[in-house]
Each structure stands twice: as structure tokens, then as C-alpha cells.
Write an enzyme that holds these catalytic residues in place. Structure first.
Site, PDB file in Angstrom:
ATOM      1  N   GLU A  20       0.813  -1.218   0.000  1.00 56.84           N
ATOM      2  CA  GLU A  20       0.000   0.000   0.000  1.00 56.84           C
ATOM      3  C   GLU A  20       0.850   1.274   0.000  1.00 56.84           C
ATOM      4  O   GLU A  20       0.361   2.353   0.314  1.00 56.84           O
ATOM      5  CB  GLU A  20      -0.941  -0.014   1.202  1.00 56.84           C
ATOM      6  CG  GLU A  20      -1.943  -1.148   1.157  1.00 56.84           C
ATOM      7  CD  GLU A  20      -2.950  -1.085   2.286  1.00 56.84           C
ATOM      8  OE1 GLU A  20      -3.681  -0.082   2.372  1.00 56.84           O
ATOM      9  OE2 GLU A  20      -3.008  -2.033   3.080  1.00 56.84           O
ATOM     10  N   SER A 146      -6.909  -2.454   2.177  1.00 57.76           N
ATOM     11  CA  SER A 146      -7.219  -1.885   0.862  1.00 57.76           C
ATOM     12  C   SER A 146      -7.761  -2.905  -0.123  1.00 57.76           C
ATOM     13  O   SER A 146      -7.585  -2.770  -1.333  1.00 57.76           O
ATOM     14  CB  SER A 146      -5.983  -1.186   0.266  1.00 57.76           C
ATOM     15  OG  SER A 146      -5.704  -0.009   0.975  1.00 57.76           O
ATOM     16  N   TYR A 215      -9.292   4.235  -4.458  1.00 58.24           N
ATOM     17  CA  TYR A 215      -8.256   5.244  -4.619  1.00 58.24           C
ATOM     18  C   TYR A 215      -8.169   5.918  -5.992  1.00 58.24           C
ATOM     19  O   TYR A 215      -7.438   6.887  -6.148  1.00 58.24           O
ATOM     20  CB  TYR A 215      -6.896   4.629  -4.271  1.00 58.24           C
ATOM     21  CG  TYR A 215      -6.871   4.096  -2.859  1.00 58.24           C
ATOM     22  CD1 TYR A 215      -7.066   4.950  -1.778  1.00 58.24           C
ATOM     23  CD2 TYR A 215      -6.702   2.742  -2.606  1.00 58.24           C
ATOM     24  CE1 TYR A 215      -7.069   4.467  -0.489  1.00 58.24           C
ATOM     25  CE2 TYR A 215      -6.697   2.252  -1.312  1.00 58.24           C
ATOM     26  CZ  TYR A 215      -6.877   3.123  -0.262  1.00 58.24           C
ATOM     27  OH  TYR A 215      -6.886   2.645   1.030  1.00 58.24           O
ATOM     28  N   ARG A 254     -12.227   3.778  11.081  1.00 62.75           N
ATOM     29  CA  ARG A 254     -13.401   3.676  10.212  1.00 62.75           C
ATOM     30  C   ARG A 254     -13.841   2.214  10.142  1.00 62.75           C
ATOM     31  O   ARG A 254     -13.029   1.335   9.837  1.00 62.75           O
ATOM     32  CB  ARG A 254     -13.065   4.167   8.801  1.00 62.75           C
ATOM     33  CG  ARG A 254     -14.285   4.555   7.967  1.00 62.75           C
ATOM     34  CD  ARG A 254     -13.956   4.736   6.499  1.00 62.75           C
ATOM     35  NE  ARG A 254     -13.810   3.456   5.841  1.00 62.75           N
ATOM     36  CZ  ARG A 254     -12.721   3.082   5.168  1.00 62.75           C
ATOM     37  NH1 ARG A 254     -11.683   3.892   5.065  1.00 62.75           N
ATOM     38  NH2 ARG A 254     -12.680   1.896   4.590  1.00 62.75           N
ATOM     39  N   ASP A 256     -16.298  -0.744   8.484  1.00 58.03           N
ATOM     40  CA  ASP A 256     -17.002  -1.052   7.243  1.00 58.03           C
ATOM     41  C   ASP A 256     -18.063  -2.123   7.492  1.00 58.03           C
ATOM     42  O   ASP A 256     -17.853  -3.052   8.290  1.00 58.03           O
ATOM     43  CB  ASP A 256     -16.019  -1.557   6.180  1.00 58.03           C
ATOM     44  CG  ASP A 256     -15.005  -0.490   5.782  1.00 58.03           C
ATOM     45  OD1 ASP A 256     -15.315   0.705   5.935  1.00 58.03           O
ATOM     46  OD2 ASP A 256     -13.910  -0.862   5.323  1.00 58.03           O
ATOM     47  N   GLU A 273     -14.924  -4.993   9.264  1.00 58.52           N
ATOM     48  CA  GLU A 273     -13.617  -4.734   9.868  1.00 58.52           C
ATOM     49  C   GLU A 273     -13.534  -3.293  10.325  1.00 58.52           C
ATOM     50  O   GLU A 273     -14.351  -2.446   9.944  1.00 58.52           O
ATOM     51  CB  GLU A 273     -12.501  -5.006   8.860  1.00 58.52           C
ATOM     52  CG  GLU A 273     -12.531  -4.094   7.633  1.00 58.52           C
ATOM     53  CD  GLU A 273     -11.406  -4.381   6.658  1.00 58.52           C
ATOM     54  OE1 GLU A 273     -10.433  -5.051   7.046  1.00 58.52           O
ATOM     55  OE2 GLU A 273     -11.499  -3.924   5.505  1.00 58.52           O
ATOM     56  N   ASN A 275     -10.780  -0.130  10.367  1.00 56.77           N
ATOM     57  CA  ASN A 275      -9.531   0.380   9.784  1.00 56.77           C
ATOM     58  C   ASN A 275      -8.916   1.376  10.749  1.00 56.77           C
ATOM     59  O   ASN A 275      -9.488   2.442  10.989  1.00 56.77           O
ATOM     60  CB  ASN A 275      -9.821   1.068   8.443  1.00 56.77           C
ATOM     61  CG  ASN A 275     -10.487   0.134   7.455  1.00 56.77           C
ATOM     62  OD1 ASN A 275      -9.830  -0.653   6.799  1.00 56.77           O
ATOM     63  ND2 ASN A 275     -11.813   0.202   7.362  1.00 56.77           N
ATOM     64  N   GLY A 279      -7.739   5.833   4.993  1.00 57.32           N
ATOM     65  CA  GLY A 279      -7.107   6.624   3.952  1.00 57.32           C
ATOM     66  C   GLY A 279      -7.346   8.113   4.134  1.00 57.32           C
ATOM     67  O   GLY A 279      -8.414   8.531   4.578  1.00 57.32           O
TER      68      GLY A 279
END
Length: 312
Positions: A20, A146, A215, A254, A256, A273, A275, A279
Site C-alpha cells: 500500500e 485496501s 483510490y 473507520r 465497514d 472490519e 480500519n 485513507g
């Protein structure tokens, strides 16, 4: 510019050597630029194997962790910063390691009543001609971010995906096989101990929210706030905060989710999950949710810096 901020030296850790790296370079550059606009003294540090000696010489007041993936969000760099006694942003060693390991984080989430999809962890070489669970299902690396290495097996597929056992596979031998949850992709950012908005992610031209959806400009459409029932909206916020706290996260995270509303408005909500290093690129979700809550990008990254500490 305030005197307090101008005297604070922030090292923005970016790049690194995980898969990443490009995302981290983009996130780190955006954060460094914003911190400079906010008045901080900033040094950009492209992280390599010599990072401990580099930081020991640099002696920053704070490290802003903008690394993504292994070494950056799995507790590794956090351990280095603890050893050097340099305050840093986001989650600490234990929470980072827990959140990065999909198996362990699901165990913790399930234990506190957060709904998760049925799954099993297995060695990729144990994939045979028989499906490990009834399709549809998802195969994902246990410790990647990601959406790297994520494979969706459809209901009509006659055999397991061959890419999993291929010599070209580069995401580790341990994989999670998880029941596929159809429906909508929802996400929620936690800032401190406050749940921000819920966003729906609608991939554009992609079957799911993969790397390009995340992205590449135009790869996905973000609907913020998500157009869902108030009951589901608040449930997502509550579950996001619960996951953040149960795993021991700090700063910004964050979570999801998948939301299957095919049969009823309130439907099935499944946590995927958390994070710990969301990002921070121009197309990223967390800054959008912070903005919806009234925090400019400069204010958002400044808050993250001021929240930094050791022993997180």
C-alpha cells in the site's frame, strides 16, 4: 498560525514498503500539506528499515502515522515509536495488531455482540477442488488492507478460485473464507469517541469496493449521509463506536459494513472490519465524513496531531 503550532515539529510517516506504499504516499503528502497550512513545522519521512535511527536523529515532537498496510498499521511502527518515546497518532500497538488480523478482530467483535458473517481461516494450500463453504463466499488475506487479495466466489462457480493456490499469490498463506453478504456497502468514521456520519459507498464500474474503487478518482460514489432508515443509520454509528472501543482503538478509525435490505427496510447489518489507518487521500472517506460533521481537512488532521500520545 499560532505560536503553539509553529513550535510543534511533526514528522509525517509516509510511503513505507508494504503493497500500500502508493496510497500511503498520497495520504501522507495530503496530510503534511494540510498540517503546514495549519501552522505546524512538518518533516516528511519516507519510512525505510532505518526508521528508528532516522527518528532518533530527527527528534520530532509528534509522529503523524500515514502508513497503510503491514508494518504501518499492524503494531510494528507503533512499537518502534513506543521504544523511542515519540508521541504518535491513531491506535497503539495492541489495537493495531488486533484490528489488522481479521480473525482476531472478528473474535473480539463477536464477543461484544457485533454481528459478523460466518467464516473460517485456512491455509490457502488446503484449497482443493471442493468449496470450503457453500458459495457465494469471499476469500480474503487475514492481514492485508485496501481490499488486496480479495476474491468473491459467485453462487454458480463450480470450483474454488485457482488464484488462491497460484505461485503468483503474494498475500500470505493464511486466508479467511467468509460468507458473502449481498447488499450495500456502508462505513462510519469514529473521531475520538464520537461517531461521525454514515456513508454509503457505491462502486462505479466495479463489482465491489476494491482497490481502484477506493483510490482512483471516479472509482466510487460516496453518498454522505447514507440514504438509509434512521434505525439502521444509528445502528451503524453505535456498532462502529462499539468496535472502536472493544478493540482498544484510539484517534480516528473507520468501520465497514454490509447492509442487506432486499427483504426488509432494516435488513441485515454485518460488520466487516475496523480500519485503524483510514485513507487520507483526496478520494478518502474519513475526511469527507469529518467535513460533513463540520471539520475542515486542516482541522481534522490538526485534531489527530493534538490527540497523539505514547502508550496508546
Amino acid at each position: 498560525m499560532t505560536d503553539d503550532r509553529s513550535s510543534k515539529h511533526v514528522a509525517v510517516l509516509l510511503g513505507g514498503f508494504s503493497s500500500e506504499r502508493p496510497v500511503s504516499l498520497s495520504s501522507g503528502t495530503a496530510c503534511a500539506d494540510a498540517l503546514e497550512r495549519a501552522g505546524y513545522r512538518v518533516t516528511r519521512v519516507d519510512v525505510g528499515p532505518d526508521i528508528a535511527s532516522v527518528l532518533a536523529d530527527l527528534k520530532p515532537d509528534v509522529c503523524f502515522n500515514a502508513l497503510h498496510g503491514p508494518y504501518g498499521e499492524d503494531g510494528t511502527i507503533q512499537g518502534v515509536l513506543e521504544y523511542l518515546s515519540i508521541p504518535y497518532t491513531h491506535s497503539g500497538v495492541t489495537a493495531s495488531a488486533l484490528a489488522m488480523d481479521k480473525r482476531l478482530s472478528k473474535i473480539v467483535a463477536k464477543a461484544v455482540g457485533i454481528p459478523v458473517a460466518e467464516s473460517r481461516v485456512m491455509n490457502r494450500h488446503d484449497f482443493t477442488s471442493a468449496h470450503p463453504m457453500a458459495p457465494p463466499y469471499v476469500v480474503k488475506p487475514v492481514t492485508e488492507g485496501s481490499s488486496f487479495g480479495v476474491v468473491i466466489v459467485s453462487e454458480g462457480q463450480s470450483h474454488p478460485p485457482q488464484v488462491i493456490t497460484s505461485k503468483d499469490w503474494k498475500y500470505g498463506d493464511e486466508v479467511m473464507v467468509e460468507r458473502y453478504v449481498p447488499g450495500r456497502e456502508l462505513t462510519c468514521t469514529i473521531m475520538g469517541n464520537v461517531a461521525l456520519a454514515v456513508t454509503e459507498i457505491v462502486p462505479q464500474g466495479h463489482s465491489f469496493y476494491d482497490y481502484d474503487s477506493k483510490y482512483v478518482a471516479g472509482g466510487s460514489k460516496h453518498v454522505c449521509p447514507a440514504e438509509i432508515s434512521p434505525i439502521v443509520y444509528q445502528k451503524i454509528r453505535k456498532l462502529s463506536l462499539k468496535a472502536h472501543q472493544a478493540i482498544g482503538c484510539r484517534g480516528v478509525t473507520r468501520s465497514d459494513f454490509r447492509y442487506d435490505d432486499r427483504f426488509s427496510e432494516n435488513g441485515e447489518v454485518i460488520w466487516l472490519e475496523v480500519n485503524t489507518q483510514p485513507g487520507m487521500t483526496p478520494t478518502s472517506l474519513a475526511p469527507e465524513m469529518a467535513l460533513q460533521a463540520g471539520h475542515s481537512f486542516e482541522e481534522f488532521v490538526s485534531w489527530i496531531v493534538e490527540d497523539a500520545s505514547c502508550r496508546r
